[in-house]
Every structure is written in C-alpha cells, then in structure tokens.
Design a protein around this motif. Sequence first.
Motif, PDB file in Angstrom:
ATOM      1  N   UNK A 193     -14.828  -5.749  -2.997  1.00 38.35           N
ATOM      2  CA  UNK A 193     -13.845  -6.798  -3.266  1.00 38.35           C
ATOM      3  C   UNK A 193     -13.942  -7.226  -4.724  1.00 38.35           C
ATOM      4  N   UNK A 194     -12.792  -7.559  -5.297  1.00 40.15           N
ATOM      5  CA  UNK A 194     -12.758  -8.029  -6.678  1.00 40.15           C
ATOM      6  C   UNK A 194     -11.997  -9.340  -6.731  1.00 40.15           C
ATOM      7  N   UNK A 195     -12.529 -10.302  -7.478  1.00 39.79           N
ATOM      8  CA  UNK A 195     -11.897 -11.615  -7.604  1.00 39.79           C
ATOM      9  C   UNK A 195     -10.498 -11.474  -8.211  1.00 39.79           C
ATOM     10  N   UNK A 196      -9.571 -12.289  -7.704  1.00 46.63           N
ATOM     11  CA  UNK A 196      -8.209 -12.271  -8.219  1.00 46.63           C
ATOM     12  C   UNK A 196      -7.316 -11.237  -7.583  1.00 46.63           C
ATOM     13  N   UNK A 197      -7.874 -10.378  -6.724  1.00 46.60           N
ATOM     14  CA  UNK A 197      -7.080  -9.351  -6.055  1.00 46.60           C
ATOM     15  C   UNK A 197      -6.685  -9.835  -4.669  1.00 46.60           C
ATOM     16  N   UNK A 198      -5.431  -9.583  -4.270  1.00 45.20           N
ATOM     17  CA  UNK A 198      -4.976  -9.986  -2.951  1.00 45.20           C
ATOM     18  C   UNK A 198      -3.855 -10.994  -3.021  1.00 45.20           C
ATOM     19  N   UNK A 199      -3.293 -11.374  -1.886  1.00 41.90           N
ATOM     20  CA  UNK A 199      -2.203 -12.362  -1.854  1.00 41.90           C
ATOM     21  C   UNK A 199      -2.629 -13.680  -2.492  1.00 41.90           C
ATOM     22  N   UNK A 200      -1.772 -14.240  -3.299  1.00 39.05           N
ATOM     23  CA  UNK A 200      -2.050 -15.510  -3.973  1.00 39.05           C
ATOM     24  C   UNK A 200      -3.357 -15.457  -4.766  1.00 39.05           C
ATOM     25  N   UNK A 201      -3.672 -14.263  -5.265  1.00 37.10           N
ATOM     26  CA  UNK A 201      -4.826 -14.022  -6.133  1.00 37.10           C
ATOM     27  C   UNK A 201      -6.160 -14.319  -5.463  1.00 37.10           C
ATOM     28  N   UNK A 202      -6.200 -14.178  -4.144  1.00 37.24           N
ATOM     29  CA  UNK A 202      -7.441 -14.372  -3.390  1.00 37.24           C
ATOM     30  C   UNK A 202      -7.583 -13.204  -2.403  1.00 37.24           C
ATOM     31  N   UNK A 203      -8.734 -12.520  -2.378  1.00 41.25           N
ATOM     32  CA  UNK A 203      -8.911 -11.379  -1.464  1.00 41.25           C
ATOM     33  C   UNK A 203      -8.833 -11.813  -0.001  1.00 41.25           C
ATOM     34  N   UNK A 204      -8.540 -10.855   0.855  1.00 42.55           N
ATOM     35  CA  UNK A 204      -8.571 -11.090   2.303  1.00 42.55           C
ATOM     36  C   UNK A 204      -9.401  -9.988   2.956  1.00 42.55           C
ATOM     37  N   UNK A 205     -10.064 -10.327   4.030  1.00 39.61           N
ATOM     38  CA  UNK A 205     -10.815  -9.345   4.809  1.00 39.61           C
ATOM     39  C   UNK A 205      -9.973  -8.748   5.923  1.00 39.61           C
ATOM     40  N   UNK A 206      -9.114  -9.588   6.499  1.00 39.32           N
ATOM     41  CA  UNK A 206      -8.362  -9.179   7.681  1.00 39.32           C
ATOM     42  C   UNK A 206      -6.923  -9.669   7.540  1.00 39.32           C
ATOM     43  N   UNK A 207      -5.997  -8.743   7.480  1.00 40.59           N
ATOM     44  CA  UNK A 207      -4.594  -9.098   7.305  1.00 40.59           C
ATOM     45  C   UNK A 207      -3.973  -9.500   8.636  1.00 40.59           C
ATOM     46  N   UNK A 208      -2.778 -10.094   8.558  1.00 35.91           N
ATOM     47  CA  UNK A 208      -2.055 -10.485   9.776  1.00 35.91           C
ATOM     48  C   UNK A 208      -1.715  -9.264  10.619  1.00 35.91           C
ATOM     49  N   UNK A 209      -1.375  -8.173   9.954  1.00 41.18           N
ATOM     50  CA  UNK A 209      -1.050  -6.948  10.685  1.00 41.18           C
ATOM     51  C   UNK A 209      -2.273  -6.418  11.426  1.00 41.18           C
ATOM     52  N   UNK A 210      -3.438  -6.435  10.761  1.00 44.82           N
ATOM     53  CA  UNK A 210      -4.669  -5.970  11.406  1.00 44.82           C
ATOM     54  C   UNK A 210      -5.047  -6.867  12.576  1.00 44.82           C
ATOM     55  N   UNK A 211      -4.765  -8.160  12.457  1.00 43.32           N
ATOM     56  CA  UNK A 211      -5.080  -9.107  13.527  1.00 43.32           C
ATOM     57  C   UNK A 211      -4.014  -9.148  14.615  1.00 43.32           C
ATOM     58  N   UNK A 212      -2.901  -8.457  14.394  1.00 49.36           N
ATOM     59  CA  UNK A 212      -1.800  -8.374  15.365  1.00 49.36           C
ATOM     60  C   UNK A 212      -1.186  -9.750  15.661  1.00 49.36           C
ATOM     61  N   UNK A 213      -0.966 -10.512  14.587  1.00 43.56           N
ATOM     62  CA  UNK A 213      -0.407 -11.861  14.763  1.00 43.56           C
ATOM     63  C   UNK A 213       0.873 -12.075  13.954  1.00 43.56           C
ATOM     64  N   UNK A 214       1.409 -11.037  13.340  1.00 40.19           N
ATOM     65  CA  UNK A 214       2.532 -11.207  12.414  1.00 40.19           C
ATOM     66  C   UNK A 214       3.708 -11.921  13.067  1.00 40.19           C
TER      67      UNK A 214
END
Length: 351
Positions: A193-214
């Motif tokens: 993981x790298x700082x500043x990467x990801x939605x709203x410049x914050x990393x995520x471990x588990x996306x909504x798609x991976x969690x099946x909650x979209x």
Amino acid sequence: MSFTVCFLTGLFSHGLQDPPSWMLFLTRPVWIYQFTQGVHVTSGIASIPLLLAKLWSVYPELLKWPPVKSVLHGVERASIALFIASSLLEIFTGLINTYKWYPWPFPFRETHYWLAWVIWGSLLLHIAVKLPAIRTHWRSRPAGGEKPATTVPGRWSRRAFLGGVGAATGAVVLTTAGQSSPWLDWFNLFAPRKMGAGPQSVPVNRSAAEAKVTELAQAADWSLLVSHAGGQRTFTRADLQAMPQYEHELPIACVEGWSQSAQWRGVRIKDLVAAAGGRADADLRVTSMEPEGHYRVMTMQSAYVQDEMTLVALELNGQVLDIDHGYPARIIAPGRPGVLQTKWLKTVEIL
C-alpha cells in the motif's frame, strides 16, 4: 531485539481486536495503533534478513554428528529446531498477510498469535539450556573485552558479515516502512500500500464490489437501525446529516501494516446513542451490510462509544464518503484497528 519488538507490539494488536476491560491505551493517543502496528510489521520484515543471516552463520553446528549426545543436548536441539521452524513459518505467513493473500486453510490471526508464544517459549527454553555455556563464555573473555578475530561460513570477516546484514536489514525497512510512516513515504518501493493512493486519496483494503454490497449501499431507501432493550429508532442519511456534525483528523490503520491520516466528518456515536435513547456507558454491536465475512459484526467497547472523536462518518477529506470507504456511513474511531472501523453500516445494537 526485532523479535522482542515484534512480539510485544503483536500482543498489543491482538488485544485491541477484542480488548479486555483492564487494557489501557485504547483511544489515546489517536495514532497509538497506527504507530504500534507499523512498528510490528516493520520489525517483522526486519527479522527476515536477521533470521536468515543467523541461520547461515550457525548451520554448520546444526549438521554436526551425532545429532544428540545427551538428554540435555537433545533438549537444546529440540528447542532450536522448534524455534527455527516456528520463526520461519511466522515471518513467512506474516509477510504474505501484508499482501492479503491466504493460501492456507488455517485462520491467520489465531495461528499467528499462538506461533508467537511458541517462538518465545522455545527461545527461553534454549537460553535456559545454554545458560551455563553463556556464563562460561562471558567469564572467560579477556580483560578489556577484546573479541578474537572470527569468520563465518564463506570466509567473510565478522565486520563484513555484520555490515552486510545491517545493510540488508536497513534496505528492507527503508523500502517498506513508508506504508505507515509519512516521513518514509518517498522510499516506499515494495510495500503493498502507498499513501495517497485510492479513492479520495486514501487506500482501501476491501472494496464495495469485493464485499458484495454495491447495490445495498446505493439503495435510495437506506437507513441505519439503532436498537436497545427499550426500543429502536431508524436514521436515514438525511437524518444523520441533520444532526450536529464534527470533524477530526484520524488515521485509518490496518493490521497489514499500512496507515494514513485523513479528515473525517460525521455524527458522534455518543450523540447517536443518546438520540436513540440508549445508555451512554453501553457497549455496541455494529453490523455491516456485508453478507459474509469475519468482521461483518463488530463489538465496540464503551471507551470508544464515549470518546468525542468516535464518529459515524459521512464525509472523507471534505467529500461525500466514497462507496469503497463505506458509503452511506461507516465507523471511524481513534486508536482502532482498521478491520473494526466498520463500513457500510446496517445496524447498531446498544448492549
């Protein structure tokens, strides 16, 4: 030293996931878990070249024949064999865990925890067995503490060998510690993981798609159910937005070792509990919209509930919460492991 630091910070991390009533330092300083888990993973990575170097320097002793000369010698050999095997398994699985890859059938957290105790138990047993030899060695050292010139396998000098090990350890620390330390972010080459990467410049471990909650998270009729023994109340997102809003800079820090501070804005959890008619000193059981997963249900101790900085977050870094960060609402609390900062809130039960 690296094993000691890793062991102690690991115990703290394990305890925070289900803290007992006597455990201190739950919410302050707010970066307590960000610091300890960053140190834990960094010291664990540093242990890899240190352990391999130690094995390389002593392996001729491991191959001597006969393998067991006496009962005491057998205990010594068994303790070091157990230490080596458990240490290699511990650092190997721990490193893979930082990449969220689990190719084994056993639960990582529990296995990692108990392996740490096996390592320390076998190490203490080994030291106890070798204590007479250790005492003899230190008593026989020349006055002034001069050490005899020594070499290691491969005919390296002691100084060259230690210098090479130190350089290798420093390199792996420097190129991975930036995932939790903003001062070293520029040198972060190999951490997952790298700082500043990801939605709203914050990393995520588990996306909504991976969690099946979209679909559930984007539903127009979403509401948060808050219940207790005396009744219940539902809050739409508009209801939450109409309540007093508070903003705090808090880190999101994950067990894999990465972390980043961000600006979170939302409703204090203590205000939500009060609005639902619940007790201020109660624990909470929080459930996510995720259909499955070990952390879809989380218990929050009253120390977090009463903390002014614990929020039902609706915004991140001045913007509406991204769905991958837990839209329509999520928990964010100080000094809390990321797996317990529940996203995609569904219910809050006041216990």
